[in-house]
Design a protein around this motif. Structure first.
Motif, PDB file in Angstrom:
ATOM      1  N   GLY A  80      -3.809  10.185  -2.109  1.00 51.12           N
ATOM      2  CA  GLY A  80      -5.070   9.811  -2.472  1.00 51.12           C
ATOM      3  C   GLY A  80      -5.438   9.259  -3.698  1.00 51.12           C
ATOM      4  N   ARG A  81      -4.766   9.459  -4.685  1.00 46.49           N
ATOM      5  CA  ARG A  81      -4.926   8.643  -5.994  1.00 46.49           C
ATOM      6  C   ARG A  81      -4.711   7.162  -5.631  1.00 46.49           C
ATOM      7  NH1 ARG A  81      -1.144  11.366  -8.962  1.00 46.49           N
ATOM      8  NH2 ARG A  81       0.532   9.951  -8.431  1.00 46.49           N
ATOM      9  N   THR A  82      -3.890   6.919  -4.766  1.00 42.39           N
ATOM     10  CA  THR A  82      -3.760   5.311  -4.542  1.00 42.39           C
ATOM     11  C   THR A  82      -4.808   4.725  -3.660  1.00 42.39           C
ATOM     12  OG1 THR A  82      -1.192   5.278  -4.843  1.00 42.39           O
ATOM     13  CG2 THR A  82      -2.110   3.492  -3.323  1.00 42.39           C
ATOM     14  N   LEU A  83      -5.213   5.439  -2.909  1.00 40.43           N
ATOM     15  CA  LEU A  83      -6.211   5.076  -1.862  1.00 40.43           C
ATOM     16  C   LEU A  83      -7.766   4.976  -2.431  1.00 40.43           C
ATOM     17  CD1 LEU A  83      -5.257   6.872   1.616  1.00 40.43           C
ATOM     18  CD2 LEU A  83      -4.861   4.446   0.702  1.00 40.43           C
ATOM     19  N   ALA A  84      -7.779   5.591  -3.708  1.00 36.95           N
ATOM     20  CA  ALA A  84      -9.006   5.663  -4.476  1.00 36.95           C
ATOM     21  C   ALA A  84      -9.283   4.121  -4.815  1.00 36.95           C
ATOM     22  CB  ALA A  84      -8.956   6.617  -5.461  1.00 36.95           C
ATOM     23  N   PHE A  85      -8.294   3.357  -5.198  1.00 36.11           N
ATOM     24  CA  PHE A  85      -8.074   1.929  -5.485  1.00 36.11           C
ATOM     25  C   PHE A  85      -8.042   1.025  -4.594  1.00 36.11           C
ATOM     26  CE2 PHE A  85      -6.812   4.912  -8.917  1.00 36.11           C
ATOM     27  CZ  PHE A  85      -7.682   4.830  -9.900  1.00 36.11           C
ATOM     28  N   GLY A  86      -7.498   1.261  -3.276  1.00 41.66           N
ATOM     29  CA  GLY A  86      -7.517   0.251  -2.374  1.00 41.66           C
ATOM     30  C   GLY A  86      -6.644   0.851  -1.273  1.00 41.66           C
ATOM     31  N   PRO A  87      -6.429   0.003  -0.056  1.00 38.38           N
ATOM     32  CA  PRO A  87      -5.748   0.383   1.180  1.00 38.38           C
ATOM     33  C   PRO A  87      -4.279   0.611   0.669  1.00 38.38           C
ATOM     34  CG  PRO A  87      -6.942  -1.714   1.518  1.00 38.38           C
ATOM     35  CD  PRO A  87      -7.216  -1.639   0.028  1.00 38.38           C
ATOM     36  N   GLY A  88      -3.451   1.420   1.348  1.00 34.92           N
ATOM     37  CA  GLY A  88      -2.226   1.757   1.027  1.00 34.92           C
ATOM     38  C   GLY A  88      -1.237   1.509   2.051  1.00 34.92           C
ATOM     39  N   GLN A  89      -0.009   0.992   1.793  1.00 37.27           N
ATOM     40  CA  GLN A  89       1.067   0.979   2.586  1.00 37.27           C
ATOM     41  C   GLN A  89       1.575   2.122   3.027  1.00 37.27           C
ATOM     42  OE1 GLN A  89       4.723   0.556   1.967  1.00 37.27           O
ATOM     43  NE2 GLN A  89       5.208   0.123   3.997  1.00 37.27           N
ATOM     44  N   VAL A  90       1.805   2.844   4.014  1.00 40.24           N
ATOM     45  CA  VAL A  90       2.323   4.014   4.276  1.00 40.24           C
ATOM     46  C   VAL A  90       3.868   3.958   4.037  1.00 40.24           C
ATOM     47  CG1 VAL A  90       2.783   5.751   6.089  1.00 40.24           C
ATOM     48  CG2 VAL A  90       0.396   4.740   5.776  1.00 40.24           C
ATOM     49  N   PRO A  91       4.437   4.800   3.157  1.00 41.44           N
ATOM     50  CA  PRO A  91       5.953   4.673   3.036  1.00 41.44           C
ATOM     51  C   PRO A  91       6.657   4.868   4.292  1.00 41.44           C
ATOM     52  CG  PRO A  91       4.837   5.988   1.269  1.00 41.44           C
ATOM     53  CD  PRO A  91       3.951   5.828   2.218  1.00 41.44           C
ATOM     54  N   GLY A  92       7.718   4.351   4.530  1.00 36.85           N
ATOM     55  CA  GLY A  92       8.632   4.849   5.736  1.00 36.85           C
ATOM     56  C   GLY A  92       8.281   3.846   6.685  1.00 36.85           C
ATOM     57  N   THR A  93       7.119   2.877   6.592  1.00 38.33           N
ATOM     58  CA  THR A  93       6.815   1.672   7.548  1.00 38.33           C
ATOM     59  C   THR A  93       7.033   0.394   7.112  1.00 38.33           C
ATOM     60  OG1 THR A  93       4.705   1.689   7.095  1.00 38.33           O
ATOM     61  CG2 THR A  93       5.097   3.266   8.691  1.00 38.33           C
ATOM     62  N   ALA A  94       7.331  -0.471   7.960  1.00 40.04           N
ATOM     63  CA  ALA A  94       7.555  -1.832   7.255  1.00 40.04           C
ATOM     64  C   ALA A  94       6.663  -2.521   6.397  1.00 40.04           C
ATOM     65  CB  ALA A  94       7.651  -2.789   8.509  1.00 40.04           C
ATOM     66  N   LEU A  95       7.245  -3.073   5.161  1.00 46.69           N
ATOM     67  CA  LEU A  95       6.347  -3.606   4.195  1.00 46.69           C
ATOM     68  C   LEU A  95       5.656  -4.526   4.997  1.00 46.69           C
ATOM     69  CD1 LEU A  95       8.770  -4.062   1.102  1.00 46.69           C
ATOM     70  CD2 LEU A  95       6.502  -2.561   1.303  1.00 46.69           C
ATOM     71  N   PRO A  96       4.159  -4.615   4.599  1.00 48.56           N
ATOM     72  CA  PRO A  96       3.518  -5.669   5.233  1.00 48.56           C
ATOM     73  C   PRO A  96       3.914  -6.990   5.320  1.00 48.56           C
ATOM     74  CG  PRO A  96       2.068  -4.204   3.770  1.00 48.56           C
ATOM     75  CD  PRO A  96       3.407  -3.868   3.521  1.00 48.56           C
ATOM     76  N   GLY A  97       3.954  -7.718   6.576  1.00 47.03           N
ATOM     77  CA  GLY A  97       4.459  -9.021   6.654  1.00 47.03           C
ATOM     78  C   GLY A  97       5.725  -8.923   7.021  1.00 47.03           C
ATOM     79  N   GLU A  98       6.373  -7.945   6.845  1.00 54.73           N
ATOM     80  CA  GLU A  98       8.103  -7.929   7.326  1.00 54.73           C
ATOM     81  C   GLU A  98       7.907  -7.438   8.767  1.00 54.73           C
ATOM     82  OE1 GLU A  98      10.372  -5.487   4.627  1.00 54.73           O
ATOM     83  OE2 GLU A  98      10.012  -7.115   2.952  1.00 54.73           O
ATOM     84  N   PRO A  99       9.210  -7.948   9.391  1.00 53.34           N
ATOM     85  CA  PRO A  99       9.177  -7.148  11.092  1.00 53.34           C
ATOM     86  C   PRO A  99       9.161  -6.127  11.131  1.00 53.34           C
ATOM     87  CG  PRO A  99      10.921  -8.963  10.324  1.00 53.34           C
ATOM     88  CD  PRO A  99      10.216  -8.440   9.054  1.00 53.34           C
ATOM     89  N   GLY A 100       8.312  -5.486  12.081  1.00 56.49           N
ATOM     90  CA  GLY A 100       8.603  -4.121  12.497  1.00 56.49           C
ATOM     91  C   GLY A 100       7.208  -3.754  12.741  1.00 56.49           C
ATOM     92  N   ASN A 101       6.944  -2.285  12.364  1.00 60.53           N
ATOM     93  CA  ASN A 101       5.723  -1.659  12.349  1.00 60.53           C
ATOM     94  C   ASN A 101       5.221  -1.229  11.147  1.00 60.53           C
ATOM     95  OD1 ASN A 101       3.506  -0.084  13.027  1.00 60.53           O
ATOM     96  ND2 ASN A 101       4.617   1.726  13.577  1.00 60.53           N
ATOM     97  N   SER A 102       4.280  -1.789  10.680  1.00 55.29           N
ATOM     98  CA  SER A 102       3.534  -1.726   9.241  1.00 55.29           C
ATOM     99  C   SER A 102       2.365  -1.074   9.396  1.00 55.29           C
ATOM    100  CB  SER A 102       3.329  -3.299   8.538  1.00 55.29           C
ATOM    101  OG  SER A 102       2.918  -2.865   7.358  1.00 55.29           O
ATOM    102  N   VAL A 103       2.340   0.069   8.724  1.00 56.89           N
ATOM    103  CA  VAL A 103       0.960   1.009   8.801  1.00 56.89           C
ATOM    104  C   VAL A 103       0.332   1.322   7.485  1.00 56.89           C
ATOM    105  CG1 VAL A 103       0.189   3.341   9.210  1.00 56.89           C
ATOM    106  CG2 VAL A 103       2.081   2.492  10.499  1.00 56.89           C
ATOM    107  N   ILE A 104      -0.832   0.564   7.169  1.00 55.34           N
ATOM    108  CA  ILE A 104      -1.792   0.717   6.093  1.00 55.34           C
ATOM    109  C   ILE A 104      -3.079   1.403   6.360  1.00 55.34           C
ATOM    110  CG2 ILE A 104      -3.205  -0.861   4.724  1.00 55.34           C
ATOM    111  CD1 ILE A 104      -1.625  -3.273   5.680  1.00 55.34           C
ATOM    112  N   SER A 105      -3.237   2.401   5.396  1.00 58.88           N
ATOM    113  CA  SER A 105      -4.055   3.410   5.369  1.00 58.88           C
ATOM    114  C   SER A 105      -5.278   3.027   4.307  1.00 58.88           C
ATOM    115  CB  SER A 105      -3.662   4.618   4.941  1.00 58.88           C
ATOM    116  OG  SER A 105      -4.550   5.852   5.352  1.00 58.88           O
ATOM    117  N   GLY A 106      -6.364   3.516   4.535  1.00 60.50           N
ATOM    118  CA  GLY A 106      -7.486   3.352   3.778  1.00 60.50           C
ATOM    119  C   GLY A 106      -8.782   4.442   3.829  1.00 60.50           C
TER     120      GLY A 106
END
Length: 186
Positions: free
Chosen positions: A79-105
């Motif tokens: 919640g502290r991170t999402l107050a400032f911008g969308p956040g990459q969900v830990p345990g999923t692929a980093l944005p732009g890397e192969p696999g499943n990347s999940v971003i929450s906002g």
């Protein structure tokens, strides 16, 4: 007595409005500070903090060209991170890397625009390597908060954008999530 009561009500209203305005102002200002940290990240600095006390750093740049959206994605989805911008969900692929990347906002600030995305819209994602990847929106759906299918590894490059639902709810959180699924274009 009426004047005192009216003055008290006006003060409470002003404070409530001010708090709501502060949340949106903080969210917009943070994206400017994160932009500077993103430039440092692309220049080779490892995990540059957008402000001295930050416990997060930018991991991607997300664009929805048809909607004029250009945002920076932070590491983590607390919640502290999402107050400032969308956040990459830990345990999923980093944005732009192969696999499943999940971003929450949050639905009322950075991810308010998700409700305007349509099937076929293009998303662009810049990774920490500076390269841009293109994604095509395949679906938008409402799921229960407990539905964790989108967190599972994928055999293809997929991007999930997640926010609370409904978009116009007055109470934060809730049992429903809106999920946009986009697949990478090669």
């Amino acid at each position: 007595m009426r004047k005192l009561l009216l003055a008290g009500l006006l003060l409470i209203s002003a404070l409530a409005f001010g708090q709501g305005a502060w949340i949106h102002a903080k969210a917009m200002l943070a994206q400017y500070l994160i932009s500077d940290a993103w430039e440092q990240q692309l220049s080779g600095m490892n995990k540059p903090r957008p402000w001295p006390w930050a416990d997060t750093w930018p991991v991607a740049r997300l664009q929805a060209p048809a909607l004029g959206v250009d945002q920076f994605v932070l590491a983590g989805a607390s919640g502290r991170t999402l107050a400032f911008g969308p956040g990459q969900v830990p345990g999923t692929a980093l944005p732009g890397e192969p696999g499943n990347s999940v971003i929450s906002g949050h639905r009322d600030t950075h991810f308010r625009w998700l409700k305007m995305l349509r099937r076929g819209d293009e998303l662009r994602l810049q990774g920490v390597d500076g390269g841009w990847r293109r994604y095509r929106v395949r679906a938008g759906e409402v799921v229960r908060e407990t539905d964790t299918r989108i967190l599972q590894p994928a055999g293809r490059d997929v991007l999930h954008l997640v926010t609370c639902y409904p978009f116009d709810a007055l109470v934060p959180g809730g049992a429903l999530r809106y999920v946009v699924t986009a697949e990478r274009l090669f």
